[in-house]
Design a protein around this motif. Structure first.
Motif, PDB file in Angstrom:
ATOM      1  N   TYR A   6       9.719 -15.599 -59.867  1.00 20.91           N
ATOM      2  CA  TYR A   6      10.879 -16.258 -59.366  1.00 20.91           C
ATOM      3  C   TYR A   6      10.795 -16.057 -57.775  1.00 20.91           C
ATOM      4  CZ  TYR A   6      12.891 -11.378 -58.424  1.00 20.91           C
ATOM      5  OH  TYR A   6      13.321 -10.104 -58.225  1.00 20.91           O
ATOM      6  N   SER A   7      11.392 -16.958 -56.971  1.00 25.25           N
ATOM      7  CA  SER A   7      11.384 -16.938 -55.539  1.00 25.25           C
ATOM      8  C   SER A   7      12.451 -16.643 -54.633  1.00 25.25           C
ATOM      9  CB  SER A   7      10.697 -18.326 -55.237  1.00 25.25           C
ATOM     10  OG  SER A   7      11.910 -19.385 -55.513  1.00 25.25           O
ATOM     11  N   ASP A  39      10.543  -6.028 -61.400  1.00 24.40           N
ATOM     12  CA  ASP A  39       9.835  -5.519 -60.264  1.00 24.40           C
ATOM     13  C   ASP A  39      10.307  -6.680 -59.036  1.00 24.40           C
ATOM     14  OD1 ASP A  39       6.183  -5.015 -59.399  1.00 24.40           O
ATOM     15  OD2 ASP A  39       8.132  -5.058 -58.205  1.00 24.40           O
ATOM     16  N   LYS A  40      11.298  -6.277 -58.361  1.00 30.16           N
ATOM     17  CA  LYS A  40      11.662  -7.041 -57.343  1.00 30.16           C
ATOM     18  C   LYS A  40      10.660  -7.308 -56.133  1.00 30.16           C
ATOM     19  CE  LYS A  40      16.001  -7.252 -56.407  1.00 30.16           C
ATOM     20  NZ  LYS A  40      17.362  -6.879 -55.907  1.00 30.16           N
ATOM     21  N   SER A  41       9.854  -6.137 -55.976  1.00 25.65           N
ATOM     22  CA  SER A  41       9.094  -6.548 -54.768  1.00 25.65           C
ATOM     23  C   SER A  41       8.145  -7.381 -55.305  1.00 25.65           C
ATOM     24  CB  SER A  41       8.171  -5.009 -54.547  1.00 25.65           C
ATOM     25  OG  SER A  41       7.562  -4.599 -55.746  1.00 25.65           O
ATOM     26  N   SER A  42       7.545  -7.658 -56.236  1.00 22.77           N
ATOM     27  CA  SER A  42       6.663  -8.649 -56.778  1.00 22.77           C
ATOM     28  C   SER A  42       7.188  -9.866 -57.213  1.00 22.77           C
ATOM     29  CB  SER A  42       5.617  -8.006 -58.007  1.00 22.77           C
ATOM     30  OG  SER A  42       5.058  -6.888 -57.468  1.00 22.77           O
ATOM     31  N   LYS A  43       8.761  -9.788 -57.147  1.00 25.91           N
ATOM     32  CA  LYS A  43       9.534 -10.958 -58.049  1.00 25.91           C
ATOM     33  C   LYS A  43       9.114 -11.312 -59.518  1.00 25.91           C
ATOM     34  CE  LYS A  43      10.890 -13.039 -53.479  1.00 25.91           C
ATOM     35  NZ  LYS A  43      10.088 -12.199 -52.516  1.00 25.91           N
ATOM     36  N   TYR A  44       8.810 -10.438 -60.160  1.00 29.62           N
ATOM     37  CA  TYR A  44       8.492 -10.632 -61.547  1.00 29.62           C
ATOM     38  C   TYR A  44       9.284  -9.876 -62.395  1.00 29.62           C
ATOM     39  CZ  TYR A  44       4.313 -10.502 -64.741  1.00 29.62           C
ATOM     40  OH  TYR A  44       3.525 -10.734 -65.683  1.00 29.62           O
TER      41      TYR A  44
END
Lengths: 114, 114
Positions: free
Chosen positions: A25-26, A66-71
């Motif tokens: 996601y972006s 994993d919010k840091s990777s938006k995944y």
């Protein structure tokens, strides 16, 4: 760029395999993350719900964010033919209702071969 | 799909005719939504309601209107049906109380506009 990207599949695996389903996601404001399962000719049903980063486990299902990777990921252990369905990821920035609510991925069609 | 009933389940109609789809809930949830689901597009929000007589537009509202005269009922009307409105329509509900938009879906209405 779409807000939520999800590989449509189909993804075909043998019974008993570990399945990994993913979304990217972006929008960095997203903080609520969900996985819905949709059987053919049925409505989506809420499968997993996670707030912020981290893991959540429920039986054979594990949701990972994993919010840091938006995944985000959904893992299915010991997959069964009954797990064959379309899996939709969904996410939200806010905690209330309305049009600012859920943004859905287009879904991944999963087939578990007996 | 417990607590959410959509009617009809299937509908075939002709271009230019008005069509009304009904969603009935027994959960006393504040928020109700209408989505359409199409191959390649996923779930798209048409309209939603945040209370009796309180409605607002979603992403793809053109050609659709809604009404909510009671907490339990949310109607979707296609004012003059077109072939592009052939789709599967889902009603969803949420309590909107800080739950990060957990939506619960009905079984859907398959609409064909000829």
């Amino acid at each position: 760029q779409k807000e939520v990207e999800q590989d449509p599949g189909p993804l075909s695996v043998p019974e008993g395999a570990i399945v990994s389903l993913n979304c990217t996601y972006s929008n960095s404001a997203f903080q609520y993350f969900m996985w819905y399962r949709q059987y053919s000719r049925k409505g989506p049903e809420l499968l997993m719900y996670t707030y912020s980063s981290g893991n959540k486990e429920d039986g054979r299902f594990t949701a990972q964010v994993d919010k840091s990777s938006k995944y985000i990921s959904l893992f299915i252990r010991d997959s069964q033919p009954s797990d064959s369905a379309t899996y939709l990821c969904a996410m939200s920035a806010g905690s209330g209702g309305g049009a600012d609510g859920l943004t859905f991925g287009k879904g991944t069609h999963l087939i578990i071969q007996p | 799909d417990a607590g959410i009933t959509q009617s009809p389940r299937h509908k075939v109609t002709e271009t230019g005719t008005p069509v009304t789809l009904r969603c009935h809930q027994t959960e006393n949830h504040r928020y109700m939504y209408w989505y359409r689901q199409d191959p390649g597009h996923g779930l798209r929000l048409i309209h939603y309601s945040y209370g009796v007589k309180d409605t607002d537009k979603g992403e793809v509202s053109d050609g659709y209107s809604v009404s909510r005269s009671k907490t339990e009922d949310f109607l979707l009307t296609l004012e003059s049906a077109t072939s592009s409105q052939t789709s599967v329509y889902f009603c969803a509900i949420s309590d909107g109380r800080g739950s990060g938009e957990k939506l619960f879906f009905g079984s859907g209405t398959q609409l064909s506009v000829l």
